[in-house]
Design a protein around this motif. Structure first.
Motif, PDB file in Angstrom:
ATOM      1  N   THR A  10     -11.630  -6.503 -12.016  1.00 50.94           N
ATOM      2  CA  THR A  10     -12.496  -6.891 -13.125  1.00 50.94           C
ATOM      3  C   THR A  10     -13.589  -7.808 -12.589  1.00 50.94           C
ATOM      4  O   THR A  10     -13.544  -8.250 -11.432  1.00 50.94           O
ATOM      5  CB  THR A  10     -11.698  -7.641 -14.205  1.00 50.94           C
ATOM      6  N   ARG A  11     -14.547  -8.113 -13.447  1.00 53.49           N
ATOM      7  CA  ARG A  11     -15.621  -9.028 -13.034  1.00 53.49           C
ATOM      8  C   ARG A  11     -15.084 -10.425 -12.744  1.00 53.49           C
ATOM      9  O   ARG A  11     -15.632 -11.157 -11.942  1.00 53.49           O
ATOM     10  CB  ARG A  11     -16.687  -9.112 -14.110  1.00 53.49           C
ATOM     11  N   SER A  12     -14.007 -10.792 -13.428  1.00 51.96           N
ATOM     12  CA  SER A  12     -13.434 -12.130 -13.226  1.00 51.96           C
ATOM     13  C   SER A  12     -12.532 -12.198 -11.994  1.00 51.96           C
ATOM     14  O   SER A  12     -12.011 -13.253 -11.673  1.00 51.96           O
ATOM     15  CB  SER A  12     -12.647 -12.555 -14.470  1.00 51.96           C
ATOM     16  N   GLY A  13     -12.319 -11.049 -11.323  1.00 51.86           N
ATOM     17  CA  GLY A  13     -11.546 -11.048 -10.087  1.00 51.86           C
ATOM     18  C   GLY A  13     -10.102 -10.608 -10.227  1.00 51.86           C
ATOM     19  O   GLY A  13      -9.369 -10.577  -9.247  1.00 51.86           O
ATOM     20  N   GLU A  14      -9.664 -10.279 -11.447  1.00 54.32           N
ATOM     21  CA  GLU A  14      -8.293  -9.781 -11.629  1.00 54.32           C
ATOM     22  C   GLU A  14      -8.192  -8.395 -11.006  1.00 54.32           C
ATOM     23  O   GLU A  14      -9.093  -7.589 -11.160  1.00 54.32           O
ATOM     24  CB  GLU A  14      -7.941  -9.692 -13.121  1.00 54.32           C
ATOM     25  N   GLU A  15      -7.100  -8.139 -10.299  1.00 48.88           N
ATOM     26  CA  GLU A  15      -6.916  -6.820  -9.688  1.00 48.88           C
ATOM     27  C   GLU A  15      -5.735  -6.110 -10.325  1.00 48.88           C
ATOM     28  O   GLU A  15      -4.684  -6.691 -10.541  1.00 48.88           O
ATOM     29  CB  GLU A  15      -6.676  -6.932  -8.185  1.00 48.88           C
ATOM     30  N   VAL A  16      -5.964  -4.826 -10.632  1.00 50.19           N
ATOM     31  CA  VAL A  16      -4.930  -3.971 -11.200  1.00 50.19           C
ATOM     32  C   VAL A  16      -4.604  -2.920 -10.154  1.00 50.19           C
ATOM     33  O   VAL A  16      -5.503  -2.310  -9.578  1.00 50.19           O
ATOM     34  CB  VAL A  16      -5.426  -3.308 -12.505  1.00 50.19           C
ATOM     35  N   ASP A  17      -3.308  -2.715  -9.893  1.00 49.49           N
ATOM     36  CA  ASP A  17      -2.908  -1.750  -8.870  1.00 49.49           C
ATOM     37  C   ASP A  17      -3.348  -0.338  -9.225  1.00 49.49           C
ATOM     38  O   ASP A  17      -3.957   0.351  -8.422  1.00 49.49           O
ATOM     39  CB  ASP A  17      -1.393  -1.784  -8.646  1.00 49.49           C
ATOM     40  N   VAL A  18      -3.019   0.110 -10.440  1.00 48.97           N
ATOM     41  CA  VAL A  18      -3.360   1.466 -10.868  1.00 48.97           C
ATOM     42  C   VAL A  18      -3.757   1.426 -12.337  1.00 48.97           C
ATOM     43  O   VAL A  18      -3.118   0.753 -13.146  1.00 48.97           O
ATOM     44  CB  VAL A  18      -2.152   2.433 -10.692  1.00 48.97           C
ATOM     45  N   VAL A  19      -4.819   2.158 -12.677  1.00 43.66           N
ATOM     46  CA  VAL A  19      -5.191   2.381 -14.072  1.00 43.66           C
ATOM     47  C   VAL A  19      -5.020   3.871 -14.307  1.00 43.66           C
ATOM     48  O   VAL A  19      -5.545   4.694 -13.551  1.00 43.66           O
ATOM     49  CB  VAL A  19      -6.648   1.955 -14.362  1.00 43.66           C
ATOM     50  N   ARG A  52       0.833  -1.215   0.000  1.00 45.58           N
ATOM     51  CA  ARG A  52       0.000   0.000   0.000  1.00 45.58           C
ATOM     52  C   ARG A  52       0.860   1.254   0.000  1.00 45.58           C
ATOM     53  O   ARG A  52       0.566   2.220  -0.707  1.00 45.58           O
ATOM     54  CB  ARG A  52      -0.944   0.001   1.192  1.00 45.58           C
ATOM     55  N   ARG A  53       1.927   1.246   0.797  1.00 46.85           N
ATOM     56  CA  ARG A  53       2.846   2.395   0.789  1.00 46.85           C
ATOM     57  C   ARG A  53       3.482   2.550  -0.583  1.00 46.85           C
ATOM     58  O   ARG A  53       3.617   3.661  -1.094  1.00 46.85           O
ATOM     59  CB  ARG A  53       3.951   2.207   1.834  1.00 46.85           C
ATOM     60  N   GLY A  54       3.856   1.437  -1.188  1.00 49.83           N
ATOM     61  CA  GLY A  54       4.446   1.468  -2.519  1.00 49.83           C
ATOM     62  C   GLY A  54       3.487   2.032  -3.556  1.00 49.83           C
ATOM     63  O   GLY A  54       3.892   2.801  -4.437  1.00 49.83           O
ATOM     64  N   GLU A  55       2.209   1.680  -3.443  1.00 52.03           N
ATOM     65  CA  GLU A  55       1.221   2.218  -4.378  1.00 52.03           C
ATOM     66  C   GLU A  55       1.080   3.728  -4.224  1.00 52.03           C
ATOM     67  O   GLU A  55       0.956   4.442  -5.214  1.00 52.03           O
ATOM     68  CB  GLU A  55      -0.127   1.534  -4.169  1.00 52.03           C
ATOM     69  N   ARG A  56       1.102   4.216  -2.995  1.00 50.23           N
ATOM     70  CA  ARG A  56       1.020   5.669  -2.784  1.00 50.23           C
ATOM     71  C   ARG A  56       2.215   6.384  -3.411  1.00 50.23           C
ATOM     72  O   ARG A  56       2.060   7.402  -4.078  1.00 50.23           O
ATOM     73  CB  ARG A  56       0.928   5.992  -1.290  1.00 50.23           C
ATOM     74  N   VAL A  57       3.414   5.839  -3.206  1.00 58.83           N
ATOM     75  CA  VAL A  57       4.620   6.434  -3.785  1.00 58.83           C
ATOM     76  C   VAL A  57       4.548   6.363  -5.315  1.00 58.83           C
ATOM     77  O   VAL A  57       4.889   7.333  -6.005  1.00 58.83           O
ATOM     78  CB  VAL A  57       5.891   5.717  -3.257  1.00 58.83           C
TER      79      VAL A  57
END
Length: 163
Positions: free
Chosen positions: A76-85, A52-57
């Protein structure tokens, strides 16, 4: 009461104390003061906290580099997670953030073929968005290295190109 130096023995000693208190052989521990943690804080952050800290940076670095953040932790609907779009010019960018607190680790190596395939599926879900909106999609990796409290982000664009 001093605890033994060996970790397993210390654990057994604590459990014995707990059992003896329940049997009322030992007096109960005094209650903790308000706001006092039950265990001392860990010197190293957990993987999730570091992520989470890394995502903020990474988001700060992406904004400085001219990216417009559209979503964080998008699923996504299939459950894939993307950190940042994000949007970089006319290109939709799917960003994978990899964080480390080790000077020798190579976090970008953890984006293996399985992770790249998951990111491609998530990007394909983005492409199936509203009809008539055709944009190029790219996958970037942001590597965040922490040395103490400061994090340094390195943006690696074009990890994979789609559309």
């Amino acid at each position: 009461m001093a605890l033994p130096a060996f970790p397993r023995l210390a654990h057994a000693w604590r459990r014995l104390g707990s059992v003896l208190r329940r049997l009322r052989v030992l007096p109960a521990r005094p209650p903790l003061a308000a706001g006092q943690p039950s265990l001392p804080p860990s010197p190293r952050p957990t993987a999730d906290a570091l992520g989470r800290r890394g995502e903020r940076v990474a988001v700060r670095a992406l904004r400085r580099a001219g990216y417009r953040i559209l979503a964080r932790r998008w699923k996504t609907r299939s459950g894939e997670e993307v950190d940042v779009v994000a949007l970089h010019g006319a290109t939709v960018v799917v960003v994978e953030v990899k964080s480390t607190s080790s000077a020798t680790a190579r976090p970008s190596d953890r984006v293996d073929h399985r992770k790249r395939e998951r990111l491609r599926r998530a990007a394909a879900a983005l492409l199936r968005g509203p009809p008539g909106v055709a944009r190029p999609v790219r996958i970037d990796v942001v590597v965040v290295r922490f040395d103490g409290r400061r994090g340094r982000a390195e943006i690696r664009p074009g990890h994979a190109r789609l559309s």
